[in-house]
Design a protein around this motif. Sequence first.
Motif, PDB file in Angstrom:
ATOM      1  N   GLU A  35       0.820  -1.214   0.000  1.00 28.41           N
ATOM      2  CA  GLU A  35       0.000   0.000   0.000  1.00 28.41           C
ATOM      3  C   GLU A  35       0.859   1.272   0.000  1.00 28.41           C
ATOM      4  O   GLU A  35       0.394   2.337  -0.396  1.00 28.41           O
ATOM      5  N   THR A  36       2.142   1.157   0.417  1.00 32.07           N
ATOM      6  CA  THR A  36       2.998   2.354   0.485  1.00 32.07           C
ATOM      7  C   THR A  36       3.758   2.541  -0.822  1.00 32.07           C
ATOM      8  O   THR A  36       3.470   3.449  -1.592  1.00 32.07           O
ATOM      9  N   VAL A  37       4.744   1.666  -1.055  1.00 30.81           N
ATOM     10  CA  VAL A  37       5.562   1.695  -2.275  1.00 30.81           C
ATOM     11  C   VAL A  37       5.831   0.241  -2.663  1.00 30.81           C
ATOM     12  O   VAL A  37       5.509  -0.668  -1.901  1.00 30.81           O
ATOM     13  N   ASP A  62      25.007  -2.137   5.967  1.00 29.74           N
ATOM     14  CA  ASP A  62      24.596  -1.895   7.364  1.00 29.74           C
ATOM     15  C   ASP A  62      23.189  -1.296   7.452  1.00 29.74           C
ATOM     16  O   ASP A  62      22.745  -0.914   8.526  1.00 29.74           O
ATOM     17  N   ASN A  63      22.502  -1.215   6.324  1.00 29.34           N
ATOM     18  CA  ASN A  63      21.148  -0.638   6.339  1.00 29.34           C
ATOM     19  C   ASN A  63      20.113  -1.769   6.383  1.00 29.34           C
ATOM     20  O   ASN A  63      19.888  -2.451   5.390  1.00 29.34           O
ATOM     21  N   PRO A  64      19.490  -1.991   7.560  1.00 31.69           N
ATOM     22  CA  PRO A  64      18.652  -3.179   7.767  1.00 31.69           C
ATOM     23  C   PRO A  64      17.381  -3.217   6.929  1.00 31.69           C
ATOM     24  O   PRO A  64      16.887  -2.191   6.466  1.00 31.69           O
ATOM     25  N   LEU A  67      11.096  -7.066   7.597  1.00 32.21           N
ATOM     26  CA  LEU A  67      10.471  -8.360   7.313  1.00 32.21           C
ATOM     27  C   LEU A  67       8.958  -8.171   7.208  1.00 32.21           C
ATOM     28  O   LEU A  67       8.337  -7.583   8.096  1.00 32.21           O
ATOM     29  N   HIS A  68       8.385  -8.675   6.114  1.00 30.90           N
ATOM     30  CA  HIS A  68       6.941  -8.530   5.865  1.00 30.90           C
ATOM     31  C   HIS A  68       6.230  -9.849   6.154  1.00 30.90           C
ATOM     32  O   HIS A  68       6.689 -10.909   5.709  1.00 30.90           O
ATOM     33  N   ILE A  69       5.120  -9.772   6.883  1.00 29.04           N
ATOM     34  CA  ILE A  69       4.385 -10.989   7.243  1.00 29.04           C
ATOM     35  C   ILE A  69       2.905 -10.872   6.821  1.00 29.04           C
ATOM     36  O   ILE A  69       2.399  -9.763   6.610  1.00 29.04           O
ATOM     37  N   GLU A 181       6.776   5.745   2.174  1.00 34.30           N
ATOM     38  CA  GLU A 181       6.982   4.509   2.916  1.00 34.30           C
ATOM     39  C   GLU A 181       6.314   4.530   4.284  1.00 34.30           C
ATOM     40  O   GLU A 181       5.914   5.575   4.792  1.00 34.30           O
ATOM     41  N   SER A 182       6.291   3.333   4.890  1.00 32.99           N
ATOM     42  CA  SER A 182       5.651   3.157   6.192  1.00 32.99           C
ATOM     43  C   SER A 182       6.350   3.978   7.282  1.00 32.99           C
ATOM     44  O   SER A 182       7.525   4.344   7.155  1.00 32.99           O
ATOM     45  N   THR A 183       5.626   4.235   8.342  1.00 27.43           N
ATOM     46  CA  THR A 183       6.184   4.833   9.554  1.00 27.43           C
ATOM     47  C   THR A 183       7.022   3.759  10.246  1.00 27.43           C
ATOM     48  O   THR A 183       6.588   2.611  10.349  1.00 27.43           O
TER      49      THR A 183
HETATM   50  O1  TXA Z   1       6.696   1.156   3.287  1.00 25.07           O
HETATM   51  C1  TXA Z   1       7.756   0.567   3.497  1.00 25.07           C
HETATM   52  O2  TXA Z   1       8.270   0.505   4.644  1.00 25.07           O
HETATM   53  C2  TXA Z   1       8.470  -0.092   2.310  1.00 25.07           C
HETATM   54  C3  TXA Z   1       7.561  -1.229   1.812  1.00 25.07           C
HETATM   55  C4  TXA Z   1       8.202  -2.003   0.693  1.00 25.07           C
HETATM   56  O3  TXA Z   1       7.216  -2.061   2.886  1.00 25.07           O
HETATM   57  N1  TXA Z   1       9.766  -0.559   2.676  1.00 25.07           N
HETATM   58  C5  TXA Z   1      10.796   0.288   2.927  1.00 25.07           C
HETATM   59  O4  TXA Z   1      11.973  -0.355   3.245  1.00 25.07           O
HETATM   60  O5  TXA Z   1      10.692   1.490   2.868  1.00 25.07           O
HETATM   61  P1  TXA Z   1      13.383   0.406   3.252  1.00 25.07           P
HETATM   62  O6  TXA Z   1      14.384  -0.666   3.439  1.00 25.07           O
HETATM   63  O7  TXA Z   1      13.509   1.213   2.030  1.00 25.07           O
HETATM   64  O8  TXA Z   1      13.343   1.279   4.535  1.00 25.07           O
HETATM   65  C6  TXA Z   1      13.395   0.673   5.814  1.00 25.07           C
HETATM   66  C7  TXA Z   1      13.850   1.674   6.841  1.00 25.07           C
HETATM   67  C8  TXA Z   1      15.304   2.063   6.637  1.00 25.07           C
HETATM   68  O9  TXA Z   1      15.440   3.453   6.920  1.00 25.07           O
HETATM   69  C9  TXA Z   1      16.023   1.217   7.686  1.00 25.07           C
HETATM   70  O10 TXA Z   1      17.241   1.775   8.105  1.00 25.07           O
HETATM   71  C10 TXA Z   1      14.994   1.151   8.806  1.00 25.07           C
HETATM   72  O11 TXA Z   1      13.755   1.048   8.140  1.00 25.07           O
HETATM   73  N2  TXA Z   1      15.200  -0.039   9.646  1.00 25.07           N
HETATM   74  C11 TXA Z   1      14.979  -1.347   9.306  1.00 25.07           C
HETATM   75  N3  TXA Z   1      15.327  -2.165  10.316  1.00 25.07           N
HETATM   76  C12 TXA Z   1      15.762  -1.372  11.326  1.00 25.07           C
HETATM   77  C13 TXA Z   1      16.277  -1.631  12.627  1.00 25.07           C
HETATM   78  N4  TXA Z   1      16.421  -2.860  13.089  1.00 25.07           N
HETATM   79  N5  TXA Z   1      16.642  -0.562  13.381  1.00 25.07           N
HETATM   80  C14 TXA Z   1      16.507   0.704  12.922  1.00 25.07           C
HETATM   81  N6  TXA Z   1      16.034   1.009  11.685  1.00 25.07           N
HETATM   82  C15 TXA Z   1      15.674  -0.008  10.892  1.00 25.07           C
END
Ligand code: TXA
Length: 348
Positions: A35-37, A62-64, A67-69, A181-183
């Motif tokens: 629903e976001t991207v 290092d950018n985590p 996980l989607h469920i 993207e999501s909060t």
């Molecule tokens: O809407 C969304 O969240 C989209 C859709 C595809 O679900 N996904 C998304 O993922 O935006 P990404 O990887 O582009 O952004 C995830 C953010 C990054 O800023 C990452 O550093 C942070 O979440 N993140 C993930 N795991 C983390 C953790 N364990 N600790 C701190 N920040 C974390």
Amino acid sequence: MRTEIIKLSGEKDKKNLEKISQTFRRGGLVVFPTETVYGLGANGLDPTACKNIYLAKGRPSDNPLILHIADKGQLKDLVSEIPESAKKCMGAFWPGPLTIIFRKSEKVPLEATGGLDTVAVRMPSHPIAHMILKDAGLPIAAPSANLSGRPSPTMTKHVLEDLSGKVDIIVDGGHTVVGIESTVLDVTVEPPMILRPGKVTLEQLQTVIADVSIDQTVIATDEKTIPKSPGQKYKHYAPKAQAYLFAGNLTNVVKEVNKRVQESCGKKTAVLGTTETIEDYRGMDVLINLGSREDLEEIAANLFDALRQCDEEKVDIIFVEGFELHGMGLSIMNRLLKACGGKVMLGL
Ligand code: TXA
Ligand code: MG
């Protein structure tokens, strides 16, 4: 590799669902709409598959990942504790655009968490995402399906621009609804902290858990302060052109932008305005209306498309109007501040 584009015709489309699940099981990459991207998915429990996500995106390791469920029952295997605050937020906002950070369980590989002992989990509400996650029966690691640093994709066309030939399958689901993207909410700290503002606003979270803090780097205008979320420290959402952000009194914003456009002769310029101001801009090459300031959801939905459109038109400089720092305005400003990389004029 050849990238196959699939349109799912519904739950009964067993053939395509099975193809997608098999791709996940053998460690492949599948892009799917949420629903976001759009997300770039792989089996979140398979370290090699996770590494392949980083390779395809050119993402720093290092950018985590998130996980989607498909249902809440999958959570207990992935985390070592579920705080009360998380239970309340899950009750109110799952499925939906809220990512929650927990302490991770042994089962989650460090390759999915960028080496951290915490894990981000989200349960999307998009029917196609839900179908795919349910059929796979696995937690699917999925960052936004863009090359690292580029605006997140809200359409299959954007995914193809960035990842064609780098992923096995793209599931086409049309334009995503939310557009940003999501909060991201960290519940491993007390009070819980917003690391990235998104569709679920601070004000909405406060109705469920009274005490919520917000990482101040979310709206930092310089790049010196170190964000708590690893992803937020990297250059983000950036169009190829240099973007400049102007916020404050609208009349002053329009005046300043028109002046800057005039001073930029010889360069191809774009202005990202709003319904309230769009008639007042002069002299730019590309003019995009992000939508009405009365409807920030519309602005969010159009934002990344607009940045990518500027790239398509080979613009050199983009001038963007800013928004108030509350509700969805905060999330939009977070993305704009990063897209502009510190080139901002606030308080006009
Ligand atoms: O809407 C969304 O969240 C989209 C859709 C595809 O679900 N996904 C998304 O993922 O935006 P990404 O990887 O582009 O952004 C995830 C953010 C990054 O800023 C990452 O550093 C942070 O979440 N993140 C993930 N795991 C983390 C953790 N364990 N600790 C701190 N920040 C974390
Ligand atoms: Mg991203």
